[in-house]
Design a protein around this motif. Structure first.
Motif, PDB file in Angstrom:
ATOM      1  N   ASN A 366       0.811  -1.219   0.000  1.00 34.06           N
ATOM      2  CA  ASN A 366       0.000   0.000   0.000  1.00 34.06           C
ATOM      3  C   ASN A 366       0.841   1.264   0.000  1.00 34.06           C
ATOM      4  N   ASP A 367       2.118   1.133  -0.388  1.00 35.03           N
ATOM      5  CA  ASP A 367       2.896   2.316  -0.722  1.00 35.03           C
ATOM      6  C   ASP A 367       2.528   2.740  -2.142  1.00 35.03           C
ATOM      7  N   PHE A 368       2.829   3.979  -2.467  1.00 34.53           N
ATOM      8  CA  PHE A 368       2.585   4.439  -3.841  1.00 34.53           C
ATOM      9  C   PHE A 368       3.605   5.498  -4.207  1.00 34.53           C
ATOM     10  N   ASP A 369       3.694   5.789  -5.489  1.00 33.30           N
ATOM     11  CA  ASP A 369       4.558   6.859  -5.979  1.00 33.30           C
ATOM     12  C   ASP A 369       3.974   7.372  -7.293  1.00 33.30           C
ATOM     13  N   PHE A 370       3.791   8.693  -7.384  1.00 33.05           N
ATOM     14  CA  PHE A 370       3.222   9.316  -8.577  1.00 33.05           C
ATOM     15  C   PHE A 370       4.053  10.521  -8.991  1.00 33.05           C
ATOM     16  N   ASN A 371       4.243  10.655 -10.293  1.00 33.08           N
ATOM     17  CA  ASN A 371       4.932  11.834 -10.810  1.00 33.08           C
ATOM     18  C   ASN A 371       3.927  12.936 -11.108  1.00 33.08           C
ATOM     19  N   VAL A 372       4.449  14.073 -11.544  1.00 33.52           N
ATOM     20  CA  VAL A 372       3.639  15.125 -12.138  1.00 33.52           C
ATOM     21  C   VAL A 372       3.862  15.028 -13.643  1.00 33.52           C
ATOM     22  N   VAL A 373       2.796  14.940 -14.405  1.00 39.95           N
ATOM     23  CA  VAL A 373       2.936  14.726 -15.849  1.00 39.95           C
ATOM     24  C   VAL A 373       3.245  16.068 -16.525  1.00 39.95           C
ATOM     25  N   ILE A 374       4.551  16.360 -16.580  1.00 39.99           N
ATOM     26  CA  ILE A 374       5.067  17.524 -17.294  1.00 39.99           C
ATOM     27  C   ILE A 374       6.181  17.046 -18.207  1.00 39.99           C
ATOM     28  N   ARG A 375       6.655  17.939 -19.096  1.00 36.56           N
ATOM     29  CA  ARG A 375       7.686  17.583 -20.088  1.00 36.56           C
ATOM     30  C   ARG A 375       7.280  16.300 -20.810  1.00 36.56           C
ATOM     31  N   THR A 376       6.037  16.257 -21.280  1.00 36.07           N
ATOM     32  CA  THR A 376       5.412  15.014 -21.734  1.00 36.07           C
ATOM     33  C   THR A 376       4.742  15.194 -23.085  1.00 36.07           C
ATOM     34  N   LEU A 377       4.945  14.217 -23.944  1.00 32.03           N
ATOM     35  CA  LEU A 377       4.346  14.187 -25.280  1.00 32.03           C
ATOM     36  C   LEU A 377       3.198  13.184 -25.277  1.00 32.03           C
ATOM     37  N   PHE A 378       2.076  13.577 -25.866  1.00 32.18           N
ATOM     38  CA  PHE A 378       0.901  12.706 -25.974  1.00 32.18           C
ATOM     39  C   PHE A 378       0.613  12.445 -27.446  1.00 32.18           C
ATOM     40  N   TYR A 379       0.202  11.212 -27.729  1.00 26.98           N
ATOM     41  CA  TYR A 379      -0.071  10.873 -29.129  1.00 26.98           C
ATOM     42  C   TYR A 379      -1.276   9.946 -29.198  1.00 26.98           C
ATOM     43  N   ASN A 380      -2.269  10.365 -29.974  1.00 29.28           N
ATOM     44  CA  ASN A 380      -3.431   9.528 -30.251  1.00 29.28           C
ATOM     45  C   ASN A 380      -3.258   8.981 -31.667  1.00 29.28           C
ATOM     46  N   ALA A 381      -2.892   7.714 -31.767  1.00 29.97           N
ATOM     47  CA  ALA A 381      -2.622   7.116 -33.079  1.00 29.97           C
ATOM     48  C   ALA A 381      -3.899   6.923 -33.888  1.00 29.97           C
ATOM     49  N   ASN A 382      -5.052   6.947 -33.221  1.00 30.75           N
ATOM     50  CA  ASN A 382      -6.317   6.791 -33.949  1.00 30.75           C
ATOM     51  C   ASN A 382      -6.596   7.990 -34.855  1.00 30.75           C
ATOM     52  N   ASN A 383      -6.427   9.195 -34.293  1.00 31.09           N
ATOM     53  CA  ASN A 383      -6.696  10.392 -35.101  1.00 31.09           C
ATOM     54  C   ASN A 383      -5.420  11.138 -35.482  1.00 31.09           C
ATOM     55  N   LYS A 384      -4.262  10.526 -35.143  1.00 34.79           N
ATOM     56  CA  LYS A 384      -2.937  11.080 -35.491  1.00 34.79           C
ATOM     57  C   LYS A 384      -2.724  12.493 -34.916  1.00 34.79           C
ATOM     58  N   TYR A 385      -3.259  12.697 -33.730  1.00 33.63           N
ATOM     59  CA  TYR A 385      -3.084  13.997 -33.065  1.00 33.63           C
ATOM     60  C   TYR A 385      -1.961  13.879 -32.041  1.00 33.63           C
ATOM     61  N   LEU A 386      -1.020  14.804 -32.119  1.00 31.43           N
ATOM     62  CA  LEU A 386       0.138  14.819 -31.230  1.00 31.43           C
ATOM     63  C   LEU A 386       0.142  16.130 -30.464  1.00 31.43           C
ATOM     64  N   SER A 387       0.527  16.092 -29.189  1.00 34.14           N
ATOM     65  CA  SER A 387       0.388  17.285 -28.358  1.00 34.14           C
ATOM     66  C   SER A 387       1.359  17.254 -27.197  1.00 34.14           C
ATOM     67  N   PHE A 388       1.867  18.429 -26.831  1.00 37.58           N
ATOM     68  CA  PHE A 388       2.496  18.593 -25.524  1.00 37.58           C
ATOM     69  C   PHE A 388       2.230  20.006 -25.043  1.00 37.58           C
ATOM     70  N   GLN A 389       2.262  20.166 -23.727  1.00 37.84           N
ATOM     71  CA  GLN A 389       2.028  21.481 -23.142  1.00 37.84           C
ATOM     72  C   GLN A 389       3.208  21.858 -22.252  1.00 37.84           C
ATOM     73  N   VAL A 390       3.436  23.151 -22.148  1.00 35.74           N
ATOM     74  CA  VAL A 390       4.446  23.680 -21.230  1.00 35.74           C
ATOM     75  C   VAL A 390       3.854  24.905 -20.543  1.00 35.74           C
ATOM     76  N   GLY A 391       4.328  25.141 -19.336  1.00 35.51           N
ATOM     77  CA  GLY A 391       3.816  26.281 -18.593  1.00 35.51           C
ATOM     78  C   GLY A 391       4.873  26.861 -17.684  1.00 35.51           C
ATOM     79  N   SER A 392       4.565  28.010 -17.128  1.00 32.18           N
ATOM     80  CA  SER A 392       5.442  28.600 -16.119  1.00 32.18           C
ATOM     81  C   SER A 392       4.585  29.434 -15.176  1.00 32.18           C
ATOM     82  N   ALA A 393       5.159  29.712 -14.026  1.00 27.70           N
ATOM     83  CA  ALA A 393       4.389  30.384 -12.979  1.00 27.70           C
ATOM     84  C   ALA A 393       4.302  31.884 -13.229  1.00 27.70           C
ATOM     85  N   ILE A 394       3.151  32.432 -12.897  1.00 31.18           N
ATOM     86  CA  ILE A 394       2.948  33.880 -12.950  1.00 31.18           C
ATOM     87  C   ILE A 394       2.740  34.377 -11.526  1.00 31.18           C
TER      88      ILE A 394
END
Length: 426
Positions: A366-394
């Motif tokens: 019952n231990d766990f470990d989770f990252n924050v999903v940043i610096r990450t590329l997403f790809y939907n091969a069904n519709n061939k859509y590729l995406s990544f997001q970046v942000g910074s603090a204001i």
């Protein structure tokens, strides 16, 4: 069953190539970064014994029920838009990736690599080991067909930044994280090749490759959202980024400048306070503490300012509730959290989805470990859509042009592996 290898780096690639032939797999790689809280070099969950797919409404309850049925290893992801079941919020921005808000699975085969030891938990461990060793690492021609565009021009980003700054000046929020999407339609990539190249160019302690049928998450995250070790909960938010230097002397000077940068410290301590507040919902009274404030850690592409906040978990609290009580992570929202998320939805132009959510595991202890999903590329091969997001603090002291440059710095490794020098609309 435990096996020995003399070339763990090659076995990692063989194992992931074998795993990627299944409809579902989840690969987590620490890239040999040493941490008090790491448990293995690589964890690889392969094939579906059972699974839960859910959307914001009752997703955490669905996960809690799934966890009660499966108290061994489960891996998966939680998307940012689960915020909508935690607060009175909505997500109406465009979503072309079409991931569910939550997905976890109990694997048919689980592989852990630590040093030269490979542990395989499977009904047929010997066959799995043989199948892995028979893999010949194949490479595609390396060509990606990607025409990358941005949802924000530089001018539009700066205009939006200044509008958010007015909210800070009025006292609506203290800090928020404005993210922008880079995307490509009709994109053709080899997700596994892209992951290997990204992991080579930008190795990070929370790298992951997750295949969900024909949808892929290719992640080079340096940030831990939250972990549980025994009765201890650990969160390690990142706020504060600087480029790497071209010489050792310049690199050291940049590190020191980041460490003493008051604006970066302000950003970091605001999120530390938010995380401390979130952890009190799960903590034994009086146990929340900041173990490290403004730690400077260096990665291949950037230096980061990371703080570590811990607590002792309340007796009897479920691991799902411990995660839910701090979700989404403060480093990707801002403070106050609810108002910051409202403004994020208003000013951003894409649904975040799994981006700024979390990927990780629950184990039999019952231990766990989770990252924050940043610096990450997403790809939907069904519709061939590729995406990544970046942000910074204001924040009050943030400068629009500097924050835009920071976004591009964070995008650099992904653009490099895609063979893109800069976005079309930047």
């Amino acid at each position: 069953m435990i096996f020995e290898t003399h070339d763990s780096a090659y076995v990692k690639k063989q194992a992931l190539q074998w795993a990627a032939s299944f409809n579902v797999c989840c690969y987590l790689d620490s890239n040999h970064y040493t941490s008090l809280y790491s448990k293995f070099d690589v964890l690889l969950a392969v094939g579906v014994q059972d699974q839960v797919t859910a959307f914001a409404a009752d997703a955490f309850e669905a996960l809690k029920a799934f966890r009660m049925q499966h108290n061994g290893w489960i891996t998966g992801f939680m998307g940012y838009d689960l915020k909508n079941e935690l607060e009175d919020l909505e997500s109406n921005n465009a979503d072309n990736l079409q991931f569910p808000d939550l997905y976890f699975f109990s694997p048919l085969h689980l592989i852990m690599i630590e040093g030269n030891k490979v542990e395989i938990i499977s009904d047929d461990a010997v066959q799995v080991w043989n199948d892995i060793n028979q893999q010949t690492i194949s490479r595609s021609n390396g060509e990606s067909n990607v025409n990358l565009q941005s949802r924000f021009t530089r001018e539009a980003y700066i205009d939006t930044f200044n509008q958010i700054k007015q909210h800070i000046n009025r006292g609506d929020i203290y800090v928020t994280n404005l993210c922008q999407e880079f995307y490509a339609e009709n994109a053709v990539i080899d997700p596994l090749d892209i992951f290997h190249e990204l992991n080579r160019v930008s190795p990070t302690p929370f790298a992951s490759f997750l295949k969900y049928n024909n949808q892929y998450i290719i992640c080079a995250s340096p940030e831990r959202f939250m972990a549980k070790r025994g009765n201890k909960l650990i969160s390690q938010p990142i706020k504060g980024t600087a480029r790497r230097g071209s010489t050792p002397a310049e690199d050291k000077a940049i590190q020191q400048a980041l460490r003493s940068n008051l604006k970066e410290q302000q950003e970091n301590v605001m999120i530390v306070d938010l995380v401390r507040n979130d952890l009190t919902k799960s903590a034994l009274p009086g146990t929340v503490q900041t173990e490290e404030l403004f730690g400077i850690y260096s990665f291949e592409q950037v230096h980061q300012m990371i703080s570590t906040i811990t607590c002792q978990a309340q007796t009897g609290i479920s691991v799902i509730d411990a995660v839910r009580n701090t979700f989404p992570m403060g480093s990707m929202t801002g403070a106050p959290k609810l108002r910051a998320m409202q403004l994020i939805e208003h000013y951003e132009r894409s649904r975040r989805g799994v981006y700024s959510g979390a990927i990780g595991y629950f184990n039999p202890d019952n231990d766990f470990d989770f990252n924050v999903v940043i610096r990450t590329l997403f790809y939907n091969a069904n519709n061939k859509y590729l995406s990544f997001q970046v942000g910074s603090a204001i924040t009050f002291d943030a400068v629009a042009e500097q924050e835009y440059a920071e976004c591009l710095l964070k995008a650099k490794a992904i653009m490099e592996v895609l063979g893109v020098n800069k976005a079309a609309n930047s």
